[in-house]
Design a protein around this motif. Structure first.
Motif, PDB file in Angstrom:
ATOM      1  N   HIS A  88      12.617   2.118   2.474  1.00  0.00           N
ATOM      2  CA  HIS A  88      11.941   2.890   1.445  1.00  0.00           C
ATOM      3  C   HIS A  88      10.488   3.090   1.861  1.00  0.00           C
ATOM      4  CE1 HIS A  88      15.268   0.880  -0.625  1.00  0.00           C
ATOM      5  NE2 HIS A  88      15.254   1.878  -1.480  1.00  0.00           N
ATOM      6  N   THR A  89       9.890   4.182   1.400  1.00  0.00           N
ATOM      7  CA  THR A  89       8.482   4.461   1.640  1.00  0.00           C
ATOM      8  C   THR A  89       7.765   4.501   0.300  1.00  0.00           C
ATOM      9  OG1 THR A  89       9.085   5.813   3.557  1.00  0.00           O
ATOM     10  CG2 THR A  89       6.856   6.074   2.704  1.00  0.00           C
ATOM     11  N   VAL A  90       6.611   3.844   0.222  1.00  0.00           N
ATOM     12  CA  VAL A  90       5.830   3.819  -1.009  1.00  0.00           C
ATOM     13  C   VAL A  90       5.122   5.156  -1.165  1.00  0.00           C
ATOM     14  CG1 VAL A  90       3.974   2.685  -2.278  1.00  0.00           C
ATOM     15  CG2 VAL A  90       5.506   1.331  -0.820  1.00  0.00           C
ATOM     16  N   GLU A  91       5.337   5.792  -2.317  1.00  0.00           N
ATOM     17  CA  GLU A  91       4.726   7.085  -2.633  1.00  0.00           C
ATOM     18  C   GLU A  91       4.166   7.056  -4.050  1.00  0.00           C
ATOM     19  OE1 GLU A  91       7.600  10.197  -2.228  1.00  0.00           O
ATOM     20  OE2 GLU A  91       7.840   9.889  -0.079  1.00  0.00           O
ATOM     21  N   TRP A  92       3.261   7.957  -4.330  1.00  0.00           N
ATOM     22  CA  TRP A  92       2.729   8.141  -5.671  1.00  0.00           C
ATOM     23  C   TRP A  92       3.426   9.340  -6.294  1.00  0.00           C
ATOM     24  CZ3 TRP A  92      -0.173   5.896  -9.284  1.00  0.00           C
ATOM     25  CH2 TRP A  92      -0.638   6.679 -10.325  1.00  0.00           C
ATOM     26  N   MET A 138       6.024   4.440  -6.450  1.00  0.00           N
ATOM     27  CA  MET A 138       7.478   4.248  -6.393  1.00  0.00           C
ATOM     28  C   MET A 138       7.885   4.086  -4.931  1.00  0.00           C
ATOM     29  SD  MET A 138       8.430   4.664  -9.585  1.00  0.00           S
ATOM     30  CE  MET A 138      10.140   5.106  -9.661  1.00  0.00           C
ATOM     31  N   GLY A 139       9.075   3.549  -4.727  1.00  0.00           N
ATOM     32  CA  GLY A 139       9.648   3.462  -3.391  1.00  0.00           C
ATOM     33  C   GLY A 139      10.721   4.515  -3.236  1.00  0.00           C
ATOM     34  N   LYS A 140      10.519   5.450  -2.307  1.00  0.00           N
ATOM     35  CA  LYS A 140      11.497   6.516  -2.078  1.00  0.00           C
ATOM     36  C   LYS A 140      12.375   6.121  -0.901  1.00  0.00           C
ATOM     37  CE  LYS A 140      11.991  11.463  -1.330  1.00  0.00           C
ATOM     38  NZ  LYS A 140      12.984  11.479  -0.304  1.00  0.00           N
ATOM     39  N   GLN A 141      13.670   6.131  -1.124  1.00  0.00           N
ATOM     40  CA  GLN A 141      14.606   5.785  -0.057  1.00  0.00           C
ATOM     41  C   GLN A 141      14.521   6.827   1.041  1.00  0.00           C
ATOM     42  OE1 GLN A 141      18.526   4.701  -1.358  1.00  0.00           O
ATOM     43  NE2 GLN A 141      19.408   5.070   0.647  1.00  0.00           N
ATOM     44  N   GLN A 142      14.364   6.385   2.274  1.00  0.00           N
ATOM     45  CA  GLN A 142      14.259   7.307   3.403  1.00  0.00           C
ATOM     46  C   GLN A 142      15.605   7.962   3.657  1.00  0.00           C
ATOM     47  OE1 GLN A 142      12.650   5.063   6.680  1.00  0.00           O
ATOM     48  NE2 GLN A 142      10.588   5.149   5.852  1.00  0.00           N
ATOM     49  N   TYR A 178       0.834  -1.199   0.000  1.00  0.00           N
ATOM     50  CA  TYR A 178       0.000   0.000   0.000  1.00  0.00           C
ATOM     51  C   TYR A 178       0.868   1.248   0.000  1.00  0.00           C
ATOM     52  CZ  TYR A 178      -4.362  -2.448   1.022  1.00  0.00           C
ATOM     53  OH  TYR A 178      -5.472  -3.240   0.940  1.00  0.00           O
ATOM     54  N   GLU A 179       0.290   2.329  -0.489  1.00  0.00           N
ATOM     55  CA  GLU A 179       0.895   3.647  -0.362  1.00  0.00           C
ATOM     56  C   GLU A 179       1.193   3.865   1.131  1.00  0.00           C
ATOM     57  OE1 GLU A 179      -0.603   8.146  -1.529  1.00  0.00           O
ATOM     58  OE2 GLU A 179      -2.033   6.512  -1.475  1.00  0.00           O
ATOM     59  N   ALA A 180       2.300   4.492   1.447  1.00  0.00           N
ATOM     60  CA  ALA A 180       2.745   4.802   2.819  1.00  0.00           C
ATOM     61  C   ALA A 180       3.343   3.590   3.533  1.00  0.00           C
ATOM     62  CB  ALA A 180       1.643   5.426   3.658  1.00  0.00           C
ATOM     63  N   ASP A 181       3.459   2.438   2.861  1.00  0.00           N
ATOM     64  CA  ASP A 181       4.152   1.301   3.468  1.00  0.00           C
ATOM     65  C   ASP A 181       5.652   1.568   3.505  1.00  0.00           C
ATOM     66  OD1 ASP A 181       2.038  -0.330   4.125  1.00  0.00           O
ATOM     67  OD2 ASP A 181       2.218  -1.619   2.359  1.00  0.00           O
ATOM     68  N   ILE A 182       6.311   0.965   4.473  1.00  0.00           N
ATOM     69  CA  ILE A 182       7.773   1.016   4.578  1.00  0.00           C
ATOM     70  C   ILE A 182       8.278  -0.376   4.226  1.00  0.00           C
ATOM     71  CG2 ILE A 182       9.733   1.344   6.130  1.00  0.00           C
ATOM     72  CD1 ILE A 182       7.852   3.170   7.813  1.00  0.00           C
ATOM     73  N   PHE A 183       9.296  -0.429   3.352  1.00  0.00           N
ATOM     74  CA  PHE A 183       9.830  -1.725   2.963  1.00  0.00           C
ATOM     75  C   PHE A 183      11.344  -1.690   2.867  1.00  0.00           C
ATOM     76  CE2 PHE A 183       9.148   0.367  -1.144  1.00  0.00           C
ATOM     77  CZ  PHE A 183      10.295   0.055  -1.859  1.00  0.00           C
ATOM     78  N   VAL A 184      11.918  -2.889   2.896  1.00  0.00           N
ATOM     79  CA  VAL A 184      13.352  -3.068   2.684  1.00  0.00           C
ATOM     80  C   VAL A 184      13.523  -4.033   1.514  1.00  0.00           C
ATOM     81  CG1 VAL A 184      13.994  -2.615   5.078  1.00  0.00           C
ATOM     82  CG2 VAL A 184      13.508  -4.950   4.368  1.00  0.00           C
ATOM     83  N   MET A 185      14.745  -4.051   0.969  1.00  0.00           N
ATOM     84  CA  MET A 185      15.057  -5.004  -0.093  1.00  0.00           C
ATOM     85  C   MET A 185      16.265  -5.828   0.358  1.00  0.00           C
ATOM     86  SD  MET A 185      14.036  -3.069  -3.638  1.00  0.00           S
ATOM     87  CE  MET A 185      15.313  -1.850  -3.619  1.00  0.00           C
ATOM     88  N   ASP A 186      17.364  -5.749  -0.370  1.00  0.00           N
ATOM     89  CA  ASP A 186      18.545  -6.549  -0.037  1.00  0.00           C
ATOM     90  C   ASP A 186      19.194  -6.126   1.273  1.00  0.00           C
ATOM     91  OD1 ASP A 186      18.244  -8.028  -2.357  1.00  0.00           O
ATOM     92  OD2 ASP A 186      19.405  -6.598  -3.532  1.00  0.00           O
ATOM     93  N   ASP A 187      19.289  -4.832   1.516  1.00  0.00           N
ATOM     94  CA  ASP A 187      19.939  -4.304   2.722  1.00  0.00           C
ATOM     95  C   ASP A 187      18.861  -3.876   3.719  1.00  0.00           C
ATOM     96  OD1 ASP A 187      21.319  -2.934   4.696  1.00  0.00           O
ATOM     97  OD2 ASP A 187      22.533  -1.763   3.296  1.00  0.00           O
TER      98      ASP A 187
END
Length: 117
Positions: free
Chosen positions: A78-82, A88-92, A64-73
């Motif tokens: 990242h935060t999901v934004e429109w 897109m995922g914007k790196q915090q 969902y929009e506003a979710d926080i996620f990680v990938m390899d590291d």
């Protein structure tokens, strides 16, 4: 045709409600079903309303929009934004560093959202 689903925190309880968004004036409601052919709605906090991206993370959880996620590291969040090109995922902590959700969805792990964490 894809469903456009939203979520929001119920006023008073803080429980996340999922369904269709209905707004009237400054109030927001999530329609989650019908009772005797009448739409069932729950009022939610307008600032917590987030749209589903239509994607799932590598564990099968909806993103969902506003979710926080990680990938390899796991240290890089990242935060999901429109934006103009879609979700897109914007790196915090950085300016302008974005990742495409569709391209990286098999590496994404949702760990929370900006309203709870």
């Amino acid at each position: 045709m894809r469903k456009i689903i939203f979520r929001g925190k119920q006023i008073g309880t803080g429980t996340w409600i999922h369904g269709y968004l209905f707004r009237i004036w400054e109030r927001a409601y999530i329609l989650w079903g019908t009772c005797n052919d009448i739409p069932c709605k729950i009022e939610v906090e307008p600032e917590t309303v987030c749209q589903c991206t239509g994607l799932r993370d590598k564990n099968g959880r909806e993103i969902y929009e506003a979710d926080i996620f990680v990938m390899d590291d796991p240290e890089i969040k990242h935060t999901v934004e429109w934006n103009d090109t879609g979700f897109m995922g914007k790196q915090q902590g950085t300016y302008g560093s974005y990742v495409g959700l569709s391209h990286w969805k098999d590496k994404i792990v949702v760990i929370g959202n900006i309203h709870d964490n």
